[in-house]
Design an enzyme around this catalytic site. Sequence first.
Site, PDB file in Angstrom:
ATOM      1  N   ASP A 210     -48.502 -13.447  42.424  1.00 14.46           N
ATOM      2  CA  ASP A 210     -48.990 -12.746  41.241  1.00 14.46           C
ATOM      3  C   ASP A 210     -49.082 -11.244  41.525  1.00 14.46           C
ATOM      4  O   ASP A 210     -49.566 -10.835  42.585  1.00 14.46           O
ATOM      5  CB  ASP A 210     -50.392 -13.298  40.922  1.00 14.46           C
ATOM      6  CG  ASP A 210     -50.947 -12.825  39.600  1.00 14.46           C
ATOM      7  OD1 ASP A 210     -50.433 -13.255  38.562  1.00 14.46           O
ATOM      8  OD2 ASP A 210     -51.913 -12.036  39.613  1.00 14.46           O
ATOM      9  N   GLU A 286     -43.785 -11.842  41.397  1.00 14.51           N
ATOM     10  CA  GLU A 286     -43.975 -11.389  40.022  1.00 14.51           C
ATOM     11  C   GLU A 286     -44.141  -9.876  40.111  1.00 14.51           C
ATOM     12  O   GLU A 286     -45.233  -9.363  40.317  1.00 14.51           O
ATOM     13  CB  GLU A 286     -45.232 -12.013  39.392  1.00 14.51           C
ATOM     14  CG  GLU A 286     -45.313 -11.715  37.903  1.00 14.51           C
ATOM     15  CD  GLU A 286     -46.686 -11.306  37.381  1.00 14.51           C
ATOM     16  OE1 GLU A 286     -46.862 -11.268  36.152  1.00 14.51           O
ATOM     17  OE2 GLU A 286     -47.590 -11.014  38.193  1.00 14.51           O
TER      18      GLU A 286
HETATM   19  C1  GLC Z   1     -50.270 -11.780  36.261  1.00 15.18           C
HETATM   20  C2  GLC Z   1     -50.522 -13.120  35.600  1.00 15.18           C
HETATM   21  C3  GLC Z   1     -51.404 -12.915  34.420  1.00 15.18           C
HETATM   22  C4  GLC Z   1     -52.707 -12.359  34.892  1.00 15.18           C
HETATM   23  C5  GLC Z   1     -52.506 -11.082  35.714  1.00 15.18           C
HETATM   24  C6  GLC Z   1     -53.720 -10.759  36.495  1.00 15.18           C
HETATM   25  O1  GLC Z   1     -49.525 -10.916  35.474  1.00 15.18           O
HETATM   26  O2  GLC Z   1     -49.305 -13.724  35.292  1.00 15.18           O
HETATM   27  O3  GLC Z   1     -51.619 -14.085  33.690  1.00 15.18           O
HETATM   28  O4  GLC Z   1     -53.537 -12.071  33.806  1.00 15.18           O
HETATM   29  O5  GLC Z   1     -51.467 -11.227  36.651  1.00 15.18           O
HETATM   30  O6  GLC Z   1     -53.895 -11.704  37.516  1.00 15.18           O
END
Ligand code: GLC
Length: 550
Positions: A210, A286
Amino acid sequence: MADSPTSISDKWWHSAAVYQVYPRSFFDGNGDSLGDLVGVQSKLPYLKKLGIDAIWLSPFYPSPQHDSGYDVADPRDVDSIYGTLSDTQSLIDASHELDIKVMVDLVPNHVSIDHPWFQAALASPPGSKERARFHFLDAGEQPPNNWVSMFGGPAWTQITEANGELGQCYLHVFDSSQPDLNWTNPDVAADWIDTLKFWLDRGVDGFRVDVAHGLAKDMTYADLPDPVGLTEALRFDLDDGSTEAAERRLLIENSGFFDRDELQEIYREWRKVLDSYPGDRMAVSEAWVPAHRAGRYVSPTSLHQIFGFDFLVVAWSASVMQETIKKAIAAVQAVGAPPTWALSNHDSPRVVTRLGGGETGLARARALAMVAHALPGSIYVYQGEELGLPDAPLADSDREDPVFFRTNGAQKGRDGARVPLPWTASSAPYGFTESESATWLPQPDHWSQLSVEAEDFDAASTLNLYRASLDQREQFRGEVRFIDSGDSEVMIFARDNGIHMAVNTGLEAYSLPEFLLEAEIMLDSEVVKILGDKTEVLPPNCARWFRVFT
Ligand code: GLC
């Protein structure tokens, strides 16, 4: 020969179809009206039949759920609302028995305010080692700098010290319930290595990391020239070569809290850990960065994949799509990594809705899936995408997303894409739960025909289209070769074995070229299987796969 993104590879993640499970909305196995791990396990046969190779589980860790579990209080345990640690083991083992890999979500940029470290930091004085694991700064009248939260508002919250007076501020690039960790602190790095090993020891095959681009910060905390512009640039830049895109690039390259060089060292250490385990363990980042920065996250000394998010935002235009695909492939090919493609996830509007909603949106979403599934690399399928679900309409009083609250309702947030799945062709809760209580987000009244049960029996349903395309894509090999269609609204590309993909994003039917008229039709996004006569045109909002015999 070095691996290439388009060669047949023995590494599962080079071409895997990964299904994203958002546990609270997938299936309730214990009758409390919230999805859980037992529920996921009970639906593994459904996922197997769908044809996926791996599941990625969004967070199921202990959490006060201020951001639906992305505020983690203990990354090495399970929240009782989702089950127990032994449920995770059972799910991992049962998945492996079906030859399904398991990926778990790691949230290393921040923790929950309930995490023992943050609680200890609150109870300790400024300058203490407990505070040094976070970004605590003295505050004056104003926050320590002008950084903003990705969810809206300032990225700093001031605390009340033990003496009852207003005190220091802590940094949170997301919600105030998600304090950012200080990755220059050795405790932090060491603890995350323990977390990696904890899950690797339990047999997980991979991690979704993440906010992988966010861990390192400018430790001088200098003001940014355009902090709001930066957050927008990171999320929406399609890198289209325009002056605006060049300006956005500059913001990113000078960013204080995203996509910084110091990340490389962190992932180098992670890679060593992953490589020290048997099997092909992997991690996908991500990282919302433009294509030309993507290669920084994928290399033999970094992580394995980066999410390709272009299809979350790409315009419904064949020519734009073609350029986007070329850039996305080139960006990771340069570092020998496979591309990845995601049409939707729990942070984005559902693809049917984004592409116009209604029948048109659905037709386009089905066609876009066939584009993505025909490309080299891995695909990520967000739960419900295979049913063609649209965003659910919600009243503001139903919303839970911190984005909605932090922007005072100016942005509705992501809840519409997170509504519990419909399993049976009944009425709400459509077999999602046996509980009489309301589901955490209400399901629409008209989802009966979009349920798994209804679509299972409908040969032309989105579910059966996904089953067929996930099955057939395994035959696809080789580079993507674009073919001039003579129409800017029609994209045609070829792979090896004579396989061709054509999509029509225009308003008019497209007359297919001679060589495709003689081809075998493998799959059609509108009707799934065209039997008998071959049609001479490709209708608007339709994609088709062909096998050309030479
Ligand atoms: C990422 C997750 C999202 C979350 C954010 C903070 O983008 O996919 O759902 O709110 O991180 O953890």
